[in-house]
Design a protein around this motif. Structure first.
Motif, PDB file in Angstrom:
ATOM      1  N   THR A  61      25.970 -45.517  -3.996  1.00  0.00           N
ATOM      2  CA  THR A  61      25.953 -44.024  -4.152  1.00  0.00           C
ATOM      3  C   THR A  61      25.143 -43.546  -5.224  1.00  0.00           C
ATOM      4  OG1 THR A  61      28.348 -43.966  -3.474  1.00  0.00           O
ATOM      5  CG2 THR A  61      27.371 -41.975  -4.583  1.00  0.00           C
ATOM      6  N   TYR A  62      24.243 -42.593  -4.742  1.00  0.00           N
ATOM      7  CA  TYR A  62      23.200 -41.981  -5.547  1.00  0.00           C
ATOM      8  C   TYR A  62      23.490 -40.684  -5.833  1.00  0.00           C
ATOM      9  CZ  TYR A  62      18.877 -40.279  -7.190  1.00  0.00           C
ATOM     10  OH  TYR A  62      17.888 -39.602  -8.186  1.00  0.00           O
ATOM     11  N   CYS A  63      23.725 -40.267  -6.948  1.00  0.00           N
ATOM     12  CA  CYS A  63      24.253 -38.749  -7.275  1.00  0.00           C
ATOM     13  C   CYS A  63      25.728 -38.754  -6.489  1.00  0.00           C
ATOM     14  CB  CYS A  63      23.258 -37.894  -7.066  1.00  0.00           C
ATOM     15  SG  CYS A  63      21.903 -37.986  -8.012  1.00  0.00           S
ATOM     16  N   ASN A  74      11.712 -44.076  -4.434  1.00  0.00           N
ATOM     17  CA  ASN A  74      12.749 -44.049  -3.255  1.00  0.00           C
ATOM     18  C   ASN A  74      13.894 -44.891  -3.729  1.00  0.00           C
ATOM     19  OD1 ASN A  74      10.993 -42.829  -1.581  1.00  0.00           O
ATOM     20  ND2 ASN A  74      10.002 -44.596  -0.719  1.00  0.00           N
ATOM     21  N   ILE A  75      15.173 -44.521  -3.633  1.00  0.00           N
ATOM     22  CA  ILE A  75      16.364 -44.977  -3.917  1.00  0.00           C
ATOM     23  C   ILE A  75      17.066 -45.465  -2.945  1.00  0.00           C
ATOM     24  CG2 ILE A  75      18.301 -44.878  -5.619  1.00  0.00           C
ATOM     25  CD1 ILE A  75      15.861 -44.557  -7.130  1.00  0.00           C
ATOM     26  N   ASN A  76      17.366 -46.824  -2.563  1.00  0.00           N
ATOM     27  CA  ASN A  76      18.108 -47.010  -1.534  1.00  0.00           C
ATOM     28  C   ASN A  76      19.513 -46.791  -1.681  1.00  0.00           C
ATOM     29  OD1 ASN A  76      16.054 -48.537   0.008  1.00  0.00           O
ATOM     30  ND2 ASN A  76      16.550 -50.535  -0.939  1.00  0.00           N
ATOM     31  N   LEU A  77      20.301 -46.546  -0.406  1.00  0.00           N
ATOM     32  CA  LEU A  77      21.673 -46.149  -0.483  1.00  0.00           C
ATOM     33  C   LEU A  77      22.548 -47.438  -0.318  1.00  0.00           C
ATOM     34  CD1 LEU A  77      21.659 -42.533   1.523  1.00  0.00           C
ATOM     35  CD2 LEU A  77      21.835 -42.998  -1.192  1.00  0.00           C
ATOM     36  N   ASP A 126      27.329 -36.609   1.913  1.00  0.00           N
ATOM     37  CA  ASP A 126      27.379 -35.705   0.606  1.00  0.00           C
ATOM     38  C   ASP A 126      28.636 -35.374   0.113  1.00  0.00           C
ATOM     39  OD1 ASP A 126      27.170 -34.304  -1.493  1.00  0.00           O
ATOM     40  OD2 ASP A 126      25.405 -32.982  -0.549  1.00  0.00           O
ATOM     41  N   GLY A 141      26.111 -40.985  -0.589  1.00  0.00           N
ATOM     42  CA  GLY A 141      26.492 -42.474  -0.161  1.00  0.00           C
ATOM     43  C   GLY A 141      26.411 -42.890   1.312  1.00  0.00           C
ATOM     44  N   THR A 179      12.649 -39.470  -4.220  1.00  0.00           N
ATOM     45  CA  THR A 179      12.790 -38.699  -5.188  1.00  0.00           C
ATOM     46  C   THR A 179      11.599 -38.683  -5.958  1.00  0.00           C
ATOM     47  OG1 THR A 179      13.385 -40.475  -6.955  1.00  0.00           O
ATOM     48  CG2 THR A 179      15.333 -39.673  -5.498  1.00  0.00           C
ATOM     49  N   LYS A 232      20.122 -31.594  -7.473  1.00  0.00           N
ATOM     50  CA  LYS A 232      20.783 -32.781  -7.041  1.00  0.00           C
ATOM     51  C   LYS A 232      20.527 -33.101  -5.617  1.00  0.00           C
ATOM     52  CE  LYS A 232      23.449 -33.477 -10.605  1.00  0.00           C
ATOM     53  NZ  LYS A 232      25.051 -33.195 -10.498  1.00  0.00           N
ATOM     54  N   PHE A 250      17.468 -44.389   2.635  1.00  0.00           N
ATOM     55  CA  PHE A 250      17.157 -44.088   1.293  1.00  0.00           C
ATOM     56  C   PHE A 250      16.767 -42.558   0.679  1.00  0.00           C
ATOM     57  CE2 PHE A 250      13.230 -45.224   3.190  1.00  0.00           C
ATOM     58  CZ  PHE A 250      12.323 -44.087   2.855  1.00  0.00           C
TER      59      PHE A 250
END
Length: 207
Positions: free
Chosen positions: A113-115, A107-110, A144, A118, A103, A62, A100
């Motif tokens: 919430t990602y996993c 890239n995953i923008n915040l 987190d 947030g 991964t 994670k 972000f």
């Protein structure tokens, strides 16, 4: 995906291997805050129906706060440009950048919430400049949810300003119509070598 974790190497005692390779997988769920594990079993079967197996363990970690990348420290936007606004009328992070998470899949923008990671932000009052220019500080808080006592705070400087000089065009005339601009001439009075006249103003435009 096999493109990320690979496939087994197969050798055969009877020449070039032409085995049929299949696999099955079992997911071991580590819960909301734990990592998952995939136990993947490959089976290689040759033309004589002889089969061998190997097992691959794939750990899925994670994301943590160490994986977070901040947006640019400073962002400048032209005051006459078109950029999205947030609910408070300030420049949206769509224009100024989100934190972000980096991964294996991009890239995953915040912005969501990602996993368990947030992000939220609060804008401080604007410092207004001339016309439509202003500067503001945006304070990001990144948390987190599996480690609530540990969080990140990042301050971003956002400026909406004017970096383009005005355009100035001097007054011109072409009295004789020959396509060549004439020198502006003003006559003196009949009794003295002086004259009173209005100097034509330049044409000025600004963004």
């Amino acid at each position: 995906s096999l493109a990320f974790v690979g496939t087994p190497d197969v050798i055969d005692n009877c020449g070039v291997p032409s085995a049929n390779i299949t696999f099955t997988g079992q997911l071991i769920d580590g819960g909301t805050c734990g990592g998952n594990t995939i136990v993947r079993t490959f089976t290689a079967r040759d033309a004589s129906n002889n089969a061998s197996q190997c097992t691959q363990l794939i750990s899925i970690r994670k994301p943590t706060l160490a994986d977070v990348i901040y947006p640019p420290l400073t962002t400048f936007l032209e005051c006459d440009s078109s950029f999205p606004l947030d609910v408070n009328g300030n420049p949206s992070p769509e224009a100024t950048g989100y934190p972000f998470v980096k991964t294996a899949f991009g890239n995953i923008n915040l912005n969501v919430t990602y996993c368990t990671i947030g992000a939220s932000y609060e804008d401080k009052p604007r410092a207004n400049g001339c016309s439509d220019t202003y500067t503001l500080l945006r304070e990001w808080t990144i948390a987190d949810f599996c480690n609530p006592l540990n969080f990140l705070v990042f301050t971003q400087l956002i400026q909406v300003g004017d970096s383009e000089a005005p355009l100035v065009a001097c007054p011109t005339t072409d009295q004789d119509g020959n396509g060549v601009l004439d020198t502006l001439v003003f006559s003196t009075t009949s009794t003295a070598c002086s004259a009173t006249f209005d100097v034509p103003a330049p044409f000025i435009t600004d963004n």
